[in-house]
Design an enzyme around this catalytic site. Structure first.
Site, short mmCIF file in Angstrom:
data_model
loop_
_atom_site.label_atom_id
_atom_site.label_comp_id
_atom_site.label_asym_id
_atom_site.label_seq_id
_atom_site.Cartn_x
_atom_site.Cartn_y
_atom_site.Cartn_z
N ASN A 241 65.63 69.87 31.34
CA ASN A 241 65.80 70.43 32.70
C ASN A 241 66.11 69.31 33.71
O ASN A 241 65.41 69.16 34.72
CB ASN A 241 64.56 71.23 33.14
CG ASN A 241 64.43 72.55 32.40
OD1 ASN A 241 63.54 72.71 31.57
ND2 ASN A 241 65.33 73.49 32.66
N LYS B 15 62.13 75.34 20.60
CA LYS B 15 62.67 74.47 21.66
C LYS B 15 61.47 73.96 22.43
O LYS B 15 60.62 74.76 22.85
CB LYS B 15 63.58 75.30 22.56
CG LYS B 15 63.77 74.81 23.99
CD LYS B 15 64.84 75.64 24.67
CE LYS B 15 64.64 75.69 26.18
NZ LYS B 15 65.72 76.45 26.83
N SER C 230 60.90 79.06 23.55
CA SER C 230 60.83 77.87 24.41
C SER C 230 59.36 77.54 24.65
O SER C 230 58.61 78.39 25.16
CB SER C 230 61.52 78.16 25.75
OG SER C 230 61.41 77.04 26.60
N GLU D 169 69.17 69.64 25.57
CA GLU D 169 69.64 70.54 26.63
C GLU D 169 69.49 69.90 28.00
O GLU D 169 68.41 69.40 28.34
CB GLU D 169 68.83 71.84 26.56
CG GLU D 169 69.32 72.97 27.42
CD GLU D 169 68.46 74.22 27.23
OE1 GLU D 169 67.74 74.34 26.22
OE2 GLU D 169 68.51 75.08 28.13
N LYS E 191 60.05 71.65 25.72
CA LYS E 191 60.39 71.03 26.99
C LYS E 191 60.00 69.56 26.91
O LYS E 191 58.96 69.21 26.33
CB LYS E 191 59.62 71.70 28.12
CG LYS E 191 60.04 73.14 28.34
CD LYS E 191 61.44 73.22 28.90
CE LYS E 191 61.79 74.66 29.23
NZ LYS E 191 63.12 74.77 29.83
N ASP F 144 73.06 73.67 30.40
CA ASP F 144 72.43 74.91 30.90
C ASP F 144 72.76 74.96 32.40
O ASP F 144 73.79 75.52 32.79
CB ASP F 144 70.92 74.85 30.60
CG ASP F 144 70.12 75.99 31.24
OD1 ASP F 144 68.92 76.12 30.91
OD2 ASP F 144 70.67 76.74 32.05
N LYS G 206 73.49 81.93 30.35
CA LYS G 206 72.50 82.77 31.03
C LYS G 206 73.26 83.59 32.08
O LYS G 206 73.84 83.03 33.01
CB LYS G 206 71.46 81.93 31.76
CG LYS G 206 70.54 81.13 30.87
CD LYS G 206 69.61 80.28 31.72
CE LYS G 206 68.66 79.48 30.86
NZ LYS G 206 67.82 78.59 31.70
N GLY H 295 67.12 81.85 28.37
CA GLY H 295 66.17 82.79 28.95
C GLY H 295 65.62 82.29 30.27
O GLY H 295 65.56 81.09 30.50
N ASP I 13 64.61 70.48 25.67
CA ASP I 13 65.21 70.84 26.96
C ASP I 13 64.56 69.98 28.04
O ASP I 13 63.36 70.04 28.24
CB ASP I 13 64.98 72.33 27.26
CG ASP I 13 65.71 72.77 28.53
OD1 ASP I 13 65.67 73.98 28.84
OD2 ASP I 13 66.33 71.92 29.19
C1 NPQ Z 1 62.84 79.77 28.66
C2 NPQ Z 1 63.26 78.57 29.40
O1 NPQ Z 1 62.96 77.47 29.04
N1 NPQ Z 1 64.02 78.80 30.51
C3 NPQ Z 1 64.65 77.86 31.38
C4 NPQ Z 1 63.68 77.09 32.23
C5 NPQ Z 1 62.71 77.90 32.99
C6 NPQ Z 1 61.44 77.42 33.06
C7 NPQ Z 1 60.47 78.04 33.81
C8 NPQ Z 1 60.75 79.20 34.48
C9 NPQ Z 1 59.78 79.84 35.25
C10 NPQ Z 1 60.08 80.99 35.93
C11 NPQ Z 1 61.36 81.49 35.86
C12 NPQ Z 1 62.33 80.87 35.10
C13 NPQ Z 1 62.04 79.71 34.41
C14 NPQ Z 1 63.02 79.05 33.66
C15 NPQ Z 1 65.54 76.87 30.63
O2 NPQ Z 1 66.07 77.16 29.57
O3 NPQ Z 1 65.80 75.80 31.20
MG MG Z 2 67.36 75.02 29.89
#
Ligand code: NPQ
Ligand code: MG
Length: 368
Positions: A190, A161, A135, A213, A163, A238, A262, A290, A188
């Protein structure tokens, strides 16, 4: 297991580079490590909350409080508890799934270590290594993103992936496609967009992405179903998939055609397996997401990602993607684009106690 106490620690782990998403930038990972002290030995778990409730409503000190005030005492009241019973004992308390997941994982780790049985065997893993995706946060500009992606491709990551957020989406995706051609690529958001952005999100269809995502609100299913009907790119959820029930609803509503699983988000690895089973029966591919886990959660994720329905590369990256130093003696590493599934008893990791001490900023033991 017979639980005698649970030790909680807040750790601050510096990130090797700032990680920017649509909800902010982090350069230190604040995480809670859970240690279950039982008659059969210790078990370890990880609460994947962040300092602030930006990914979901959970955050470090909310999880800390609900664990020490409600969840741990509920478990300590029982003479003995199995890992499968943890969710039942904690079910009177609503929500706080990341806190519950960390506690259940520690109990499951202790039970499996005592049995000499691995997480992978217990969850139903069918592979001994899994393809590792990465990511990539939002960079200064598309050129910097191309540099970052190039570095991860050189390391051998099987899937990229990136953001995205409004203003940093089409241009960044185009730059990566122009630079690297048809590599396996997904985005992704978010939850950074709304249905009003449907036309813009449809502009991403030309990039042949594996998926997009969580484009919309973190607790939405219906609007994602509407959006999915207007996109060629498969929609993956997600944040919205908080439980097996939410997964069943998403499938019934056709809100997603791929699910990012997750364990922390859904309340534990046992619920995660239930979601895997449900999606597999419905023909939906899943992959392991993750949350910048330490070696504790990373080992558990590698085992989960080895189940048969995990047919897309996940975000189980090498520990070195995020950390210069991990809190386990053998951090997960990338080899030929894959990470190995731990085979030892329980999580199959040993804690590096010196590192654990170094990163601990707060601790408390709750005893019977
Ligand atoms: C690997 C990835 O993109 N993870 C999350 C988003 C994310 C992004 C930033 C973070 C900072 C601290 C703890 C958890 C976090 C999770 C996701 O898939 O949406
Ligand atoms: Mg995500």
């Amino acid at each position: 297991v017979r639980l005698s106490a649970v030790e909680l620690r807040v750790l601050h782990l510096p990130l090797v580079s700032p990680f920017t998403t649509s909800f902010g930038t982090e350069d230190v990972r604040e995480v809670i490590v859970v240690r279950a002290l039982t008659d059969g030995g210790d078990g370890w778990g990880e609460v994947v909350t962040q300092h602030a409730p930006l990914y979901s409503s959970e955050y470090t000190h909310g999880a800390w409080d609900v664990l020490r005030r409600w969840l741990i005492p509920a478990l300590l009241e029982r003479p003995a508890v199995s890992a499968e019973e943890v969710a039942v004992v904690l079910s009177p308390f609503v929500g706080h799934r990341m806190a519950k997941a960390g506690l259940e994982t520690a109990v499951l780790d202790a039970a499996l270590r005592a049995e000499g049985r691995s997480f992978a065997a217990h969850l139903g893993a069918v592979r001994d290594r899994v393809p590792s995706g990465v990511s990539v946060g939002i960079q200064r500009d598309p050129a910097a993103l191309v540099d970052a992606v190039g570095g991860y491709l050189d390391e051998g990551y099987a899937r990229i992936k990136i953001k995205i957020k409004p203003g940093r989406d089409v241009g960044d995706t185009a730059a990566v496609r122009d630079a690297f051609g048809t590599i396996p690529l997904q985005v992704d958001a978010n939850s950074a967009y709304t249905l009003a952005d449907a036309e813009l999100l449809a502009d991403l269809d030309r990039f042949d992405l594996l998926l997009i995502e969580q484009p919309l609100q973190e607790d939405d299913l219906v609007d994602h179903a509407t959006l999915a009907r207007r996109l060629r790119t498969p929609v993956c959820l997600d944040e919205s998939i908080v439980s097996a029930k939410a997964a069943a609803d998403a499938i019934a509503l056709r809100a997603a055609s791929v699910v990012n699983i997750k364990a922390g988000r859904v309340g534990g690895y046992l619920e995660a397996v239930a979601i895997h089973d449900l999606c597999r029966a419905a023909g939906l591919p899943v992959w392991c997401g993750g949350m910048l886990e330490t070696g504790i959660g990373r080992a558990a994720n590698a085992a989960l990602a080895a189940l048969p329905g995990f047919t897309l590369p996940g975000d189980v990256s090498a520990s070195s993607r995020f950390y210069a130093r991990d809190i386990v003696t053998e951090p997960i590493a990338l080899k030929d684009g894959h990470v190995r599934v731990p085979t030892g008893p329980g999580l199959g990791i040993e804690i590096d106690h010196e590192a654990l001490e170094q990163f601990t900023v707060q601790r408390e033991t709750i005893a019977r």
